[in-house]
Design an enzyme around this catalytic site. Structure first.
Site, PDB file in Angstrom:
ATOM      1  N   ASP A  95       1.186  -0.900  -0.192  1.00 48.71           N
ATOM      2  CA  ASP A  95       0.157   0.289   0.447  1.00 48.71           C
ATOM      3  C   ASP A  95       0.975   1.320   0.467  1.00 48.71           C
ATOM      4  OD1 ASP A  95      -1.622   2.657   0.449  1.00 48.71           O
ATOM      5  OD2 ASP A  95      -3.432   0.633   1.233  1.00 48.71           O
ATOM      6  N   HIS A  96       1.126   2.192  -1.275  1.00 48.64           N
ATOM      7  CA  HIS A  96       2.770   2.802  -1.137  1.00 48.64           C
ATOM      8  C   HIS A  96       1.951   3.801  -0.150  1.00 48.64           C
ATOM      9  CE1 HIS A  96      -0.625   5.344  -4.072  1.00 48.64           C
ATOM     10  NE2 HIS A  96       0.567   5.774  -3.824  1.00 48.64           N
TER      11      HIS A  96
ATOM     12  N   HIS B 252      -5.804   2.958   1.125  1.00 45.83           N
ATOM     13  CA  HIS B 252      -5.123   4.255   1.667  1.00 45.83           C
ATOM     14  C   HIS B 252      -5.903   4.983   2.558  1.00 45.83           C
ATOM     15  CE1 HIS B 252      -2.985   3.449  -2.335  1.00 45.83           C
ATOM     16  NE2 HIS B 252      -3.551   3.976  -3.001  1.00 45.83           N
TER      17      HIS B 252
HETATM   18  C1  BG6 Z   1      -3.539   5.029  -6.828  1.00 46.03           C
HETATM   19  C2  BG6 Z   1      -4.883   5.243  -7.227  1.00 46.03           C
HETATM   20  O1  BG6 Z   1      -3.799   3.622  -5.681  1.00 46.03           O
HETATM   21  O2  BG6 Z   1      -3.808   6.169  -5.654  1.00 46.03           O
HETATM   22  C3  BG6 Z   1      -5.171   6.004  -7.890  1.00 46.03           C
HETATM   23  O3  BG6 Z   1      -4.841   3.376  -7.489  1.00 46.03           O
HETATM   24  C4  BG6 Z   1      -4.794   7.273  -6.601  1.00 46.03           C
HETATM   25  O4  BG6 Z   1      -6.266   6.559  -8.493  1.00 46.03           O
HETATM   26  C5  BG6 Z   1      -3.470   6.984  -6.128  1.00 46.03           C
HETATM   27  O5  BG6 Z   1      -4.751   8.238  -8.105  1.00 46.03           O
HETATM   28  C6  BG6 Z   1      -3.071   8.438  -5.817  1.00 46.03           C
HETATM   29  O6  BG6 Z   1      -2.028   8.313  -5.412  1.00 46.03           O
HETATM   30  P1  BG6 Z   1      -0.723   9.433  -4.268  1.00 46.03           P
HETATM   31  O7  BG6 Z   1       0.142   8.954  -3.920  1.00 46.03           O
HETATM   32  O8  BG6 Z   1      -0.738  10.522  -5.456  1.00 46.03           O
HETATM   33  O9  BG6 Z   1      -1.711  10.158  -3.032  1.00 46.03           O
END
Ligand code: BG6
Ligand code: NDP
Length: 487
Positions: free
Chosen positions: A173-174, A235
């Site tokens: 989960d980044h 997230h």
């Molecule tokens: C991803 C989603 O996990 O997270 C995308 O699939 C979203 O739809 C993205 O745009 C948002 O990540 P960040 O790091 O730009 O907030």
């Protein structure tokens, strides 16, 4: 330094690899964290040799590294670490060739990173086993989406667990890789100031907003997902866990994940009719030059597009435990919103017995802590001081802490953290099987109610803050969305 390794990227020619994974490895290499004997092995169907793969990386990945960090000699040395094997993961043939390459160094730590569509997970994992590549504690990293509901998440878990132990599996989960998200833990458990206040006696409500300005951006597969699955299940729920969990006894993988799991299990299920009370879903429409969701689907090639997919969700969540009983956690996320921001707002309870008036021009609001995670990182605390002059009245003042001030170091990307933890074997910032399933268990009844009840899909104008029904939802919860940058 990480000792020699073989880092195998399935989907080695894809967008994620070029934009995030290769640049992250390059930064680690420059910082001297990687043994240059280590190998990064790109795997995809396209036929090419390692030389051609290096050329491709040079063309596709290098532009994603800020120019100031490109050192010609280092870059050339880094490219030497890259190798390529052509494998179609749906057939066994290529796995034998991959096995031969990996067996040149049978004792190395292996990491298999699946940056491929989820329907390829099953054959890939099965062939890794069939060809005996999952040996010596090899690690398996998987990208989202990790299922579309509880059932499919369980299937993914069990297919991975049939071949790898849980200690070898890294579910990404980044958001957990973001420095700013880790800073939430530092704020809570590295300071004694807030923790005594961090409960239902002092906190009236909590808001978590993840707003994006981007829309569909040609990703038609988003239409099969929607904001609830794409953003909330992972997230937002991870952010909620970090904010609500008990202090872990140690900062180690299982202690932290045990505490997050307890939060997920304490979340009150929202189901059936409660869904129309506590959840708002919506889709963006055109505004000015900005197209609406349906027009964007059509522009991306979907003919006569019709869609009930939500690009916005707001939820009033409640945690049934001693610390949080009765405190609404108001979550919202949307695409094509007015501003890009990821922000947590903690609304404290007001003083029990106000003795000072507030200055006539000011609306009195109780203390509020704003934790801005993106695009800037800061903490602001709304407090009150005496208005200068004869009268004893209060004026708002803010304690303003810019967390990047004075920091001379480059902020690491989420993927840098993910890649290095994978190589080091630290699972703290990865999602455990039971966490994944508990999150889906909470999400599924909401989706089921949407399907059963035909609950409304509201509309909101592009570049706005979402539908008015989301305002009604939060007003019923005794709060209002915090939308100014600043206090
Ligand atoms: C991803 C989603 O996990 O997270 C995308 O699939 C979203 O739809 C993205 O745009 C948002 O990540 P960040 O790091 O730009 O907030
Ligand atoms: P891309 O479509 O850009 O890349 C897909 C990769 O898979 C290519 O390297 C492709 O190469 C390879 N591939 C396709 N079919 C096969 C096959 N049968 N055997 C072997 N390799 C195959 O996708 P992304 O990089 O954007 O995404 C990859 C995964 O990561 C997806 O699951 C996505 O949801 C997820 N993800 C992506 C993010 C992003 O920012 N891009 C963010 C978070 C998650 P070839 O055609 O040569 O085989």
């Amino acid at each position: 330094m990480i000792s020699s390794f073989d880092f195998v990227i399935f989907g080695g020619t894809g967008d994620l690899t070029m934009r995030k994974l290769i640049p992250s490895m390059y930064h680690h290499f420059c910082e001297g964290l990687l043994d240059c004997g280590g190998r990064i092995v790109g795997v995809a169907r396209s036929e090419m040799d390692s030389k051609k793969f290096r050329n491709l990386v040079n063309k596709e990945a290098k532009p994603h590294i800020e120019e100031e960090f490109i050192d010609k000699a280092k870059w050339a040395e880094f490219l030497e670490m890259l190798h390529y094997v052509a494998v179609d993961v749906t057939t066994p043939e290529g796995f034998e060739a991959l096995g031969k390459v990996l067996d040149e160094h049978p004792d190395r730590q292996r990491v298999f990173y699946l940056s491929i569509a989820p329907h390829f997970f099953a054959p890939t994992v099965q062939y890794l086993q069939q060809f005996g590549l999952n040996k010596n504690g090899a690690r398996l990293a998987v990208e989202k989406p990790l299922g579309k509901d509880l059932q499919s998440a369980k299937e993914i878990n069990s297919l991975m667990r049939a071949v790898f132990e849980e200690e070898q599996i890294y579910r990404i989960d980044h958001y957990l890789g973001k420095e700013t998200v880790q800073n939430l833990m530092a704020l809570r458990f590295g300071n004694s100031l807030f923790e005594p206040l961090w409960n239902r006696s002092h906190i009236k409500s909590v808001q978590i907003t993840v707003a994006e300005t981007v829309g569909l951006e040609g990703r038609t597969y988003y239409d099969g997902s929607g904001a609830l699955r794409d953003m909330v299940q992972n997230h937002l729920m991870q952010l909620l866990c970090i904010l609500a969990m008990e202090p872990p006894a140690e900062n180690n993988a299982n202690f932290v994940r045990d505490e997050k799991l307890k939060v997920l299990r304490s979340l009150r299920k929202i189901k059936d009719r409660e869904v129309s009370e506590d959840v708002v879903r919506a889709q963006y429409t055109s505004y000015g030059d900005l197209s609406g969701y349906i027009e964007e689907l059509e522009a991306a090639g979907v003919e006569n597009a019709e869609s009930e997919t939500e690009t916005y969700v707001a939820i009033k969540a409640e945690i049934d435990n001693w610390r949080w009983k009765g405190v609404p956690f108001l979550l919202r996320t949307g695409k094509r919103m007015r501003e890009r921001t990821t922000e947590v707002v903690i609304n404290f309870r007001d003083v029990p017995h106000p003795i000072f008036p507030t200055a006539a021009t000011v609306v009195h609001e109780p203390n509020r802590l704003v934790l801005r995670l993106q695009p800037e990182e800061y903490i602001k605390l709304l407090m009150y001081a005496k208005q200068p002059g004869d009268e004893f009245s209060l004026r708002p003042v803010k304690l303003d802490l810019n967390l990047n001030d004075g920091l001379k170091v480059r902020q690491r990307s989420a993927y840098e953290r993910i890649m290095i933890d994978l190589l080091r074997g630290d699972q703290t910032l990865f999602v455990r099987d039971d966490e994944l399933e508990a999150a889906w268990e909470w999400i599924d009844p909401i989706r089921e109610a949407w399907q059963k009840e035909g609950s409304p899909l509201y509309k909101y104008k592009s570049a706005d803050w979402g539908p008015t029904s989301a305002n009604e939802l939060i007003i019923k919860a005794g709060s209002s969305w915090f939308e100014e940058s600043g206090i």
